[in-house]
Design an enzyme around this catalytic site. Structure first.
Site, mmCIF file in Angstrom:
data_model
loop_
_atom_site.group_PDB
_atom_site.id
_atom_site.type_symbol
_atom_site.label_atom_id
_atom_site.label_comp_id
_atom_site.label_asym_id
_atom_site.label_seq_id
_atom_site.Cartn_x
_atom_site.Cartn_y
_atom_site.Cartn_z
ATOM 1 N N ASP A 16 49.283 46.460 29.366
ATOM 2 C CA ASP A 16 48.221 45.781 28.617
ATOM 3 C C ASP A 16 47.981 44.378 29.184
ATOM 4 O O ASP A 16 48.922 43.712 29.613
ATOM 5 C CB ASP A 16 48.635 45.697 27.139
ATOM 6 C CG ASP A 16 47.445 45.465 26.229
ATOM 7 O OD1 ASP A 16 46.293 45.497 26.717
ATOM 8 O OD2 ASP A 16 47.659 45.240 25.030
ATOM 9 N N ASN A 64 40.847 54.963 24.784
ATOM 10 C CA ASN A 64 40.185 54.155 25.824
ATOM 11 C C ASN A 64 38.909 54.822 26.343
ATOM 12 O O ASN A 64 38.017 54.155 26.862
ATOM 13 C CB ASN A 64 41.100 53.945 27.043
ATOM 14 C CG ASN A 64 42.272 53.032 26.804
ATOM 15 O OD1 ASN A 64 43.278 53.113 27.522
ATOM 16 N ND2 ASN A 64 42.171 52.151 25.812
HETATM 17 C C1 FPP Z 1 45.000 47.908 29.054
HETATM 18 O O1 FPP Z 1 44.643 46.565 29.293
HETATM 19 C C2 FPP Z 1 44.940 48.654 30.292
HETATM 20 C C3 FPP Z 1 44.202 49.781 30.480
HETATM 21 C C4 FPP Z 1 43.383 50.394 29.422
HETATM 22 C C5 FPP Z 1 44.142 50.462 31.800
HETATM 23 C C6 FPP Z 1 45.394 50.405 32.635
HETATM 24 C C7 FPP Z 1 45.049 50.859 33.985
HETATM 25 C C8 FPP Z 1 45.549 50.366 35.112
HETATM 26 C C9 FPP Z 1 46.615 49.342 35.200
HETATM 27 C C10 FPP Z 1 45.025 50.916 36.415
HETATM 28 C C11 FPP Z 1 46.007 51.905 36.971
HETATM 29 C C12 FPP Z 1 45.341 52.829 37.848
HETATM 30 C C13 FPP Z 1 45.948 53.547 38.824
HETATM 31 C C14 FPP Z 1 45.210 54.610 39.523
HETATM 32 C C15 FPP Z 1 47.325 53.290 39.230
HETATM 33 P P1 FPP Z 1 43.301 45.993 28.705
HETATM 34 O O2 FPP Z 1 42.241 46.123 29.737
HETATM 35 O O3 FPP Z 1 42.996 46.616 27.392
HETATM 36 O O4 FPP Z 1 43.663 44.497 28.561
HETATM 37 P P2 FPP Z 1 43.129 43.448 27.488
HETATM 38 O O5 FPP Z 1 43.898 43.744 26.230
HETATM 39 O O6 FPP Z 1 43.503 42.146 28.098
HETATM 40 O O7 FPP Z 1 41.653 43.620 27.342
#
Ligand code: FPP
Length: 229
Positions: A16, A64
């Site tokens: 996250d 998501n």
């Molecule tokens: C949550 O952070 C993260 C996700 C919904 C996606 C996680 C995906 C990756 C790390 C990419 C991995 C991909 C590969 C192919 C290895 P958020 O975006 O909700 O963060 P925020 O809470 O700061 O908005």
């Protein structure tokens, strides 16, 4: 036992904070996800070197999928990129990939790449990187219950677990969540019944190998009793 390293066999990772990390840099969320992907690749290498056997990365939850189309498309593009190129580097090092989740809702080419990624994995892998994609434990359990009903007989816990996406994968011992929130968000909630939980404020792209090591140190200090005394 004194001097003996206590390591989790299976670590779950809730990555996250990518969006906030990008926002701090006045960049779009996709920039944060790309940085998150690169960090995940590095962490998988490091976890393997440390002796962890399974690492499950929460890459896209069932919830998501309702995010703006542009963001979800951006994540699909990262899967395309990873599964077309990076995955081969993992095989060369004797590691396997596995995917858990409902792939039927994904674009066909992405689902096909993910399945190929699993199928081409070495059979005798020492380390498995598991991608949770369009994954949520609630839908996983409902799917398993329906499969069990179709099966038509009462099941014990071990038999039921065979209907879960995680069939054949040991339960996670340790779940790490970056980004400050203290919840599991539908991630392996059945399998994590006795997992140790670790929450930290660091945004995922900044979660370094040293931070991972600090989390493992904390795991080693935990007193795991599994409901016993
Ligand atoms: C949550 O952070 C993260 C996700 C919904 C996606 C996680 C995906 C990756 C790390 C990419 C991995 C991909 C590969 C192919 C290895 P958020 O975006 O909700 O963060 P925020 O809470 O700061 O908005």
């Amino acid at each position: 036992m004194e001097g003996k390293e206590v390591l989790p066999r299976h670590v779950g990772l809730i990555m996250d904070g990518n969006g906030r990390w990008a926002k701090l840099r006045h960049m779009p969320r996709s920039y944060g996800h790309n940085a998150g992907m690169n960090r995940m690749i590095g962490l998988a290498e490091h976890a393997k070197a440390r002796g962890v056997k399974y690492l499950t990365a929460y890459t896209l939850s069932t919830e998501n999928l309702a995010r703006p189309k542009e963001e979800v498309e951006g994540l699909y593009n990262l899967f395309r990129k990873y599964f077309k190129s990076n995955v081969k580097k993992l095989y060369k090092k004797g590691s396997a990939v596995k995917v858990i989740g409902d792939l039927s809702a994904l674009p066909e080419d992405v689902a096909a790449l993910l399945r190929e990624g699993e199928e081409n994995s070495p059979a005798d892998a020492q380390f498995t990187l598991i991608f949770a994609i369009n994954y949520g434990t609630r839908s996983e359990i409902l799917r398993a219950v329906n499969l069990a009903v179709e099966n038509g007989k009462k099941l014990c816990a071990e038999e039921f677990a065979k209907f879960l996406y995680t069939d054949g994968i040991p339960d996670p011992d340790f779940i790490i969540r970056t980004g400050g929130e203290k919840r599991l968000s539908n991630f392996l909630t059945f399998q994590a019944a006795y997992a140790e939980l670790y929450f930290c404020d660091i945004l995922f792209p900044d979660f370094s190998d040293a931070e991972f090591d600090a989390a493992l140190d904390e795991f080693a200090r935990r007193d795991r009793r599994f409901g016993n005394v």
